[in-house]
Structures are given as C-alpha cells and as structure tokens.
Motif scaffolding. Structure first.
Motif, PDB file in Angstrom:
ATOM      1  N   GLY A  30      23.645 -22.084 111.666  1.00 18.72           N
ATOM      2  CA  GLY A  30      24.179 -22.009 110.235  1.00 18.72           C
ATOM      3  C   GLY A  30      23.462 -22.974 109.158  1.00 18.72           C
ATOM      4  N   LEU A  31      22.267 -23.514 109.192  1.00 18.97           N
ATOM      5  CA  LEU A  31      22.015 -24.274 108.567  1.00 18.97           C
ATOM      6  C   LEU A  31      21.439 -23.518 107.127  1.00 18.97           C
ATOM      7  CD1 LEU A  31      20.721 -27.356 108.256  1.00 18.97           C
ATOM      8  CD2 LEU A  31      18.422 -26.381 109.055  1.00 18.97           C
ATOM      9  N   ARG A  32      22.035 -24.168 106.215  1.00 20.14           N
ATOM     10  CA  ARG A  32      22.081 -23.514 104.947  1.00 20.14           C
ATOM     11  C   ARG A  32      21.841 -24.420 103.773  1.00 20.14           C
ATOM     12  NH1 ARG A  32      25.822 -24.443 102.240  1.00 20.14           N
ATOM     13  NH2 ARG A  32      27.200 -25.009 103.687  1.00 20.14           N
ATOM     14  N   PRO A  33      20.482 -24.750 103.218  1.00 21.05           N
ATOM     15  CA  PRO A  33      20.243 -25.446 102.230  1.00 21.05           C
ATOM     16  C   PRO A  33      20.969 -25.154 101.059  1.00 21.05           C
ATOM     17  CG  PRO A  33      18.222 -24.782 103.494  1.00 21.05           C
ATOM     18  CD  PRO A  33      19.373 -23.849 103.876  1.00 21.05           C
ATOM     19  N   THR A  34      21.163 -26.005 100.216  1.00 23.03           N
ATOM     20  CA  THR A  34      21.815 -25.840  98.862  1.00 23.03           C
ATOM     21  C   THR A  34      20.533 -25.134  97.925  1.00 23.03           C
ATOM     22  OG1 THR A  34      23.220 -27.840  99.072  1.00 23.03           O
ATOM     23  CG2 THR A  34      22.600 -26.719  97.022  1.00 23.03           C
ATOM     24  N   PRO A  35      21.090 -24.028  97.477  1.00 20.37           N
ATOM     25  CA  PRO A  35      20.173 -23.145  96.652  1.00 20.37           C
ATOM     26  C   PRO A  35      19.441 -23.980  95.418  1.00 20.37           C
ATOM     27  CG  PRO A  35      21.835 -21.875  96.969  1.00 20.37           C
ATOM     28  CD  PRO A  35      22.224 -23.105  97.730  1.00 20.37           C
ATOM     29  N   ASP A  36      18.066 -23.860  95.349  1.00 23.35           N
ATOM     30  CA  ASP A  36      17.396 -24.614  94.029  1.00 23.35           C
ATOM     31  C   ASP A  36      18.444 -24.512  92.752  1.00 23.35           C
ATOM     32  OD1 ASP A  36      15.676 -24.927  95.719  1.00 23.35           O
ATOM     33  OD2 ASP A  36      13.845 -23.898  94.552  1.00 23.35           O
ATOM     34  N   ARG A  37      18.847 -23.549  92.257  1.00 22.04           N
ATOM     35  CA  ARG A  37      19.742 -23.214  91.124  1.00 22.04           C
ATOM     36  C   ARG A  37      20.854 -24.096  91.092  1.00 22.04           C
ATOM     37  NH1 ARG A  37      23.687 -18.620  89.946  1.00 22.04           N
ATOM     38  NH2 ARG A  37      24.762 -19.187  87.951  1.00 22.04           N
ATOM     39  N   VAL A  38      21.694 -24.391  92.280  1.00 21.11           N
ATOM     40  CA  VAL A  38      22.718 -25.065  92.462  1.00 21.11           C
ATOM     41  C   VAL A  38      22.614 -26.432  92.309  1.00 21.11           C
ATOM     42  CG1 VAL A  38      24.796 -25.863  93.949  1.00 21.11           C
ATOM     43  CG2 VAL A  38      23.866 -23.370  93.721  1.00 21.11           C
ATOM     44  N   LEU A 178      31.090 -24.047  89.748  1.00 20.49           N
ATOM     45  CA  LEU A 178      29.936 -23.150  89.961  1.00 20.49           C
ATOM     46  C   LEU A 178      30.116 -22.244  91.065  1.00 20.49           C
ATOM     47  CD1 LEU A 178      27.215 -21.769  88.654  1.00 20.49           C
ATOM     48  CD2 LEU A 178      26.237 -23.543  90.102  1.00 20.49           C
ATOM     49  N   LYS A 179      30.009 -21.009  90.884  1.00 19.79           N
ATOM     50  CA  LYS A 179      29.821 -19.937  92.214  1.00 19.79           C
ATOM     51  C   LYS A 179      28.586 -19.400  91.840  1.00 19.79           C
ATOM     52  CE  LYS A 179      31.984 -16.302  94.576  1.00 19.79           C
ATOM     53  NZ  LYS A 179      30.703 -15.760  94.863  1.00 19.79           N
ATOM     54  N   ALA A 180      27.728 -19.678  92.856  1.00 17.74           N
ATOM     55  CA  ALA A 180      26.537 -18.704  93.004  1.00 17.74           C
ATOM     56  C   ALA A 180      26.136 -18.049  94.262  1.00 17.74           C
ATOM     57  CB  ALA A 180      25.297 -19.855  92.724  1.00 17.74           C
ATOM     58  N   GLY A 181      26.468 -16.721  94.372  1.00 14.85           N
ATOM     59  CA  GLY A 181      26.502 -16.051  95.690  1.00 14.85           C
ATOM     60  C   GLY A 181      27.565 -16.372  96.444  1.00 14.85           C
ATOM     61  N   GLN A 182      27.512 -16.919  97.533  1.00 21.51           N
ATOM     62  CA  GLN A 182      28.430 -17.168  98.555  1.00 21.51           C
ATOM     63  C   GLN A 182      28.845 -18.643  98.179  1.00 21.51           C
ATOM     64  OE1 GLN A 182      28.944 -15.669 102.235  1.00 21.51           O
ATOM     65  NE2 GLN A 182      28.529 -13.552 101.318  1.00 21.51           N
TER      66      GLN A 182
END
Length: 191
Positions: A30-38, A178-182
């Motif tokens: 489940g490794l999930r890098p924080t998105p660039d935009r966030v 902020l909500k960005a996608g999930q």
C-alpha cells in the motif's frame, strides 16, 4: 510528468529532482507517495522557506514529505519508517542528496511519539501520513499533541476527512484542508 516509481521534489534546493521509489520484496503493497499537487499545496500553506524548522516525518515511506521540508531549508528532519526496505531506500536518498540535516531512523511511530513527548515540545512540523487502513490515527494524534510546539503544525493525510469535533477532542484545530482524489489533507495546529 514523471515516471511511475519516482517522486519529484516540488520546491527548494532540490526542486524538480526525481527520486526513485522502492519496490519489490519487503516494500509494503500500500505504499502511496503523497501526490505532487498535495505537497505543493501543503508547502504553499506553510510558506516556501522552512529555515530553522524542526520536522518529523512519521511513516516516511518514500520520504517525499520530509525530503520536501529538507529541500526548503528545515534545520532538522527525522524520517521515521518501520519497514527495513524503505529505511534502506531513505538512507540511500539521504546520501544521494547529501542531506546533512536529515536523519533516518527505523522504528514504530507511536513509540517515537511517546519518546518525543518526554521532552519539551520543539517540533515545528509533524508529518503524519500512515497507510489509510491504519487503526491508530486517533492514538497518534493524541500522542502528537505534546510533541508539537505552540504555533507549530501537524500535517495529517488520511483516507477520510476528520471533523472539527474529532480533532478538538484530541487537542487539534483545523487550519487548512484539501481533498484531492482519495487523499484528505489536513493542516492542524494545537488547540
């Protein structure tokens, strides 16, 4: 745009630098890098220059959040990660970037929070981005309160929005959201 398996430092001294993301045996699925935009939004909220700040990135994973803080001049950044394969990757990234202000440590986030709570509150920015299915968000938020100095911040990334009432009961108030996608990104300050 960057390739899968990489994260991009958004700002600061290492701006636009692409860093590899660990994969393979020992790396959590489940490794999930924080998105660039966030990340970009978070550091716009905080200001571009974190000179003199002391930061802790719990559940560092790829190191994207903590390395972003270091790139923007943080005086010290602790990257804490539980998984050995990710710790190795973080140490390699520290060497690659010649990141003298970054410390990499393997350990349990709640245990480290309790350890830090025994000292006077001195953390300017605590980054909390555990796996979305983690069942210890509330204990971590409660344990983090005595760690963050008055006027400091806690960044909380979660799979759902935390209500003002929930946060207040744990000693926090929402400063930005902020909500960005999930991703539900909360920037909190101590009550």
């Amino acid at each position: 745009m960057h390739a899968a398996g990489q994260v991009r430092i958004v700002g600061g001294a290492w701006r636009r630098r692409l860093l590899p993301v660990a994969s393979g045996p020992g790396v959590p699925a489940g490794l999930r890098p924080t998105p660039d935009r966030v990340r970009e939004t978070l550091f716009n909220w905080l200001g571009q220059d974190l000179g003199g700040w002391h930061c802790v990135d719990l559940c560092a994973g790829t190191g994207a959040l903590g390395l972003e803080a270091a790139s923007r001049g943080a005086a010290s950044v602790l990257l804490l990660e539980q998984h050995a394969a990710l710790v190795r990757q973080l140490r390699d990234l520290k060497t690659l970037l010649n990141a003298g202000t970054v410390q990499v440590r393997q350990g349990d986030a709640l245990a480290v929070l309790r350890e830090l709570a025994r000292r006077p509150a001195s953390i300017d920015l605590l980054l909390l981005d555990p796996p979305f299915d983690a069942d210890w968000y509330a204990p971590a938020l409660e344990a983090a309160r005595p760690v963050v100095r008055d006027g400091g911040y806690l960044y909380l990334e979660a799979g759902r929005e935390w209500t003002d009432e929930e946060l207040a009961g744990l000693g926090w108030q929402r400063w930005r959201y902020l909500k960005a996608g999930q991703v539900h990104a909360h920037l909190l300050q101590p009550v």
